[in-house]
Motif scaffolding. Structure first.
Motif, PDB file in Angstrom:
ATOM      1  N   SER A 124       3.746  18.754  12.386  1.00  0.00           N
ATOM      2  CA  SER A 124       4.546  19.515  12.025  1.00  0.00           C
ATOM      3  C   SER A 124       4.113  20.872  13.043  1.00  0.00           C
ATOM      4  O   SER A 124       4.687  21.825  12.771  1.00  0.00           O
ATOM      5  CB  SER A 124       4.080  20.801  10.941  1.00  0.00           C
ATOM      6  N   ARG A 125       2.299  20.821  13.156  1.00  0.00           N
ATOM      7  CA  ARG A 125       2.045  21.668  14.212  1.00  0.00           C
ATOM      8  C   ARG A 125       2.412  22.295  15.485  1.00  0.00           C
ATOM      9  O   ARG A 125       2.988  22.188  16.779  1.00  0.00           O
ATOM     10  CB  ARG A 125       0.885  21.760  14.187  1.00  0.00           C
ATOM     11  N   PHE A 166       5.569  20.373  16.692  1.00  0.00           N
ATOM     12  CA  PHE A 166       7.554  20.431  16.579  1.00  0.00           C
ATOM     13  C   PHE A 166       8.145  21.326  17.020  1.00  0.00           C
ATOM     14  O   PHE A 166       8.908  20.930  18.073  1.00  0.00           O
ATOM     15  CB  PHE A 166       7.580  20.434  14.958  1.00  0.00           C
ATOM     16  N   PHE A 222      11.790  15.864  10.169  1.00  0.00           N
ATOM     17  CA  PHE A 222      12.769  16.666  10.144  1.00  0.00           C
ATOM     18  C   PHE A 222      13.681  17.311   9.962  1.00  0.00           C
ATOM     19  O   PHE A 222      14.640  18.747  10.038  1.00  0.00           O
ATOM     20  CB  PHE A 222      11.479  17.849  11.591  1.00  0.00           C
ATOM     21  N   HIS A 275      10.809  24.335   9.302  1.00  0.00           N
ATOM     22  CA  HIS A 275      10.501  22.128   9.848  1.00  0.00           C
ATOM     23  C   HIS A 275       9.239  21.900   9.019  1.00  0.00           C
ATOM     24  O   HIS A 275       8.988  20.935   8.670  1.00  0.00           O
ATOM     25  CB  HIS A 275       9.703  22.103  11.445  1.00  0.00           C
ATOM     26  N   PHE A 276       8.689  22.845   8.522  1.00  0.00           N
ATOM     27  CA  PHE A 276       7.295  22.718   7.336  1.00  0.00           C
ATOM     28  C   PHE A 276       7.128  22.416   6.624  1.00  0.00           C
ATOM     29  O   PHE A 276       6.020  21.706   5.367  1.00  0.00           O
ATOM     30  CB  PHE A 276       6.635  24.134   7.713  1.00  0.00           C
TER      31      PHE A 276
END
Length: 477
Positions: free
Chosen positions: A127-128, A130, A149, A157-158
């Motif tokens: 997630s970081r 993305f 996602f 997205h997170f």
């Protein structure tokens, strides 16, 4: 029965079935790649990652519940605790012979718990990564991890972390010994995710946000109704738990009403954080690219207005700028000051106190005060604006004010990093400066986009096409 197995052997075999499934899918993939793709395993690596990841997401709750089975114990009339799944295992009696097996099960459970926890940690890391992968056009990343996602808006997205945390907590709930505490923990988890869903609106389609919310509300309702049929020792605690949660829910009704009244009669937030004023002939592609970069950054509230996306009628153009826009960004190109509707947008912003920023693109032509004084010569079809109710003097003041503004200088050879830097300057409200384009590392790709490097608009169009191709690959993973 052919044979009987101990609780340890049964529990271990269940966990082994999970790993056997992984091995089976891996062998199928190996055979398929050898037969259909000539052994090009590196090329097909994103496929197997996506398959494994999708299976883990689908069965995440089931995996967590299965791993934590040794913790699912309940009390008996004789005062001892036994496992719900393995009746012969006595829980928390490690000093006795009957409790030794429970200790072994707990050790295996703790070791196996590393699987769902590792999955969650991996998703946190992805997630970081993305946003950076989306900005840099990392197609392999999108093909490999897009399954995480693709259901959510890029700005949210997170939210996949919210989904996984909900699954982890729901999987832990059966391990809580007290039914009343189970109900409270389960309800709290559902209410927290409901609030997150309604605040973030993470799903790509708005209807799915409402479907998700309604489903959770119905689930909470059934949970509360079913709680009255639970056989518990301390009915007072369960009753007060349900009453407290329902009271909190009911107390939110006047708060929601007060918020709605404030939104209607109080200060109304402007819908558009930025309005991109531009000449389509000189900066149409760059305006599109800049909007994509601003939206991808997502570090501001509101939308970005681009006329070809949002404008329904020219008659409402000046009203939108005057009442719904926080910052008018003039993309200063060769002809932007000479276009009638660009002048109208500047006038609406200037007359209504809307913040204005000037971005000086390569080839910008800023008219002098003498030329601005003669508007009929300077602006083609000025009569259209006059007929719509704009005064010549108001147009003259506005255009001259924007001509005299300090500007953010944009180099001719701009890249994705430079466009992102420009977006950051605009978000911070910087009125004067220069965009620095540091070279970026070129990622390997099967598709090449060839543009004329001497044409600013052609380069911008190429970056727009690249972003759209990456987004298409991301949505189709």
């Amino acid at each position: 029965c052919i044979a009987s197995f101990s609780a340890t052997a049964t529990f271990t075999s269940k966990l082994a079935m999970m790993f056997a499934t992984v091995v089976f899918v891996a062998l199928l993939h190996v055979g398929f790649v050898l037969a259909r793709h000539g052994g090009r395993f590196k090329e097909r690596r994103p496929v197997i990652i996506a398959v494994f990841g999708t299976l883990c997401m689908l069965f995440y709750i089931s995996i967590t519940v299965s791993v934590l089975q040794p913790l699912q114990c309940h009390a008996n009339p004789n005062g001892k605790w036994t496992n719900r799944e393995y009746k012969e295992v006595v829980c928390w009696a490690w000093g006795e012979d009957a409790g030794e097996e429970h200790l072994v099960l707990l050790v295996i459970s703790v070791l196996a718990m590393s699987m769902p926890v590792s999955l969650l940690a991996k998703v946190v890391l992805l997630s970081r990564q993305f946003p950076s992968a989306l900005r840099n056009g990392d197609v392999e990343f999108m093909r490999s991890y897009g399954f995480l996602f693709f259901r959510f808006r890029p700005q949210a997205h997170f939210y996949v972390l919210v989904v996984m945390m909900r699954g982890l907590l729901v999987g832990i709930v059966p391990a809580i010994p007290k039914p009343a505490v189970q109900i409270f923990a389960f309800a709290s988890t559902l209410i927290a995710t409901l609030i997150a869903t309604m605040h973030l609106k993470p799903w790509r389609m708005q209807i799915f946000n409402w479907v998700d919310a309604i489903f959770v509300v119905v689930l909470i309702l059934f949970l509360f109704l079913g709680s009255f049929a639970v056989d518990v020792d301390n009915t007072d605690f369960l009753g007060w738990t349900v009453v407290t949660i329902i009271s909190l829910a009911l107390s939110m009704i006047p708060m929601i009403f007060a918020h709605a009244v404030f939104k209607h009669f109080g200060a109304v937030a402007r819908a558009y954080r930025f309005f991109l004023c531009h000449s389509k002939a000189d900066a149409g592609a760059f305006a599109r690219w800049l909007k994509m970069k601003l939206k991808a950054g997502g570090n501001f509230r509101g939308d970005v207005f681009l006329d070809c996306d949002s404008l329904e009628s020219l008659d409402s153009l000046m009203s939108i700028v005057a009442t719904e826009v926080q910052t008018l960004v003039v993309l200063g190109s060769k002809s932007v000051f000479f276009r009638p509707w660009c002048a109208a947008e500047m006038t609406a912003a200037h007359e209504n106190g809307v913040q204005g920023l000037l971005v000086a693109l390569p080839g910008i032509q800023v008219p002098g005060e003498d030329l601005v004084a003669n508007l009929d010569t300077m602006i083609i079809d000025l009569v259209v604006l006059v007929d719509s109710g704009l005064r010549r003097e108001a147009i003259r003041r506005a255009v001259l004010a924007f001509c005299e503004k300090p500007a953010i200088q944009v180099p001719k050879e701009i890249n994705a990093r430079g466009c992102r830097e420009l977006g950051n300057l605009l978000v911070r409200g910087v009125a004067e400066g220069a965009v620095h384009c540091e070279p970026t590392q070129v990622a390997s790709s099967k598709t090449s986009i060839i543009v004329d490097p001497t044409s600013f608009e052609a380069s911008a169009a190429g970056y727009v096409l690249q972003s759209m191709l990456v987004l298409h690959a991301y949505r189709n993973t």
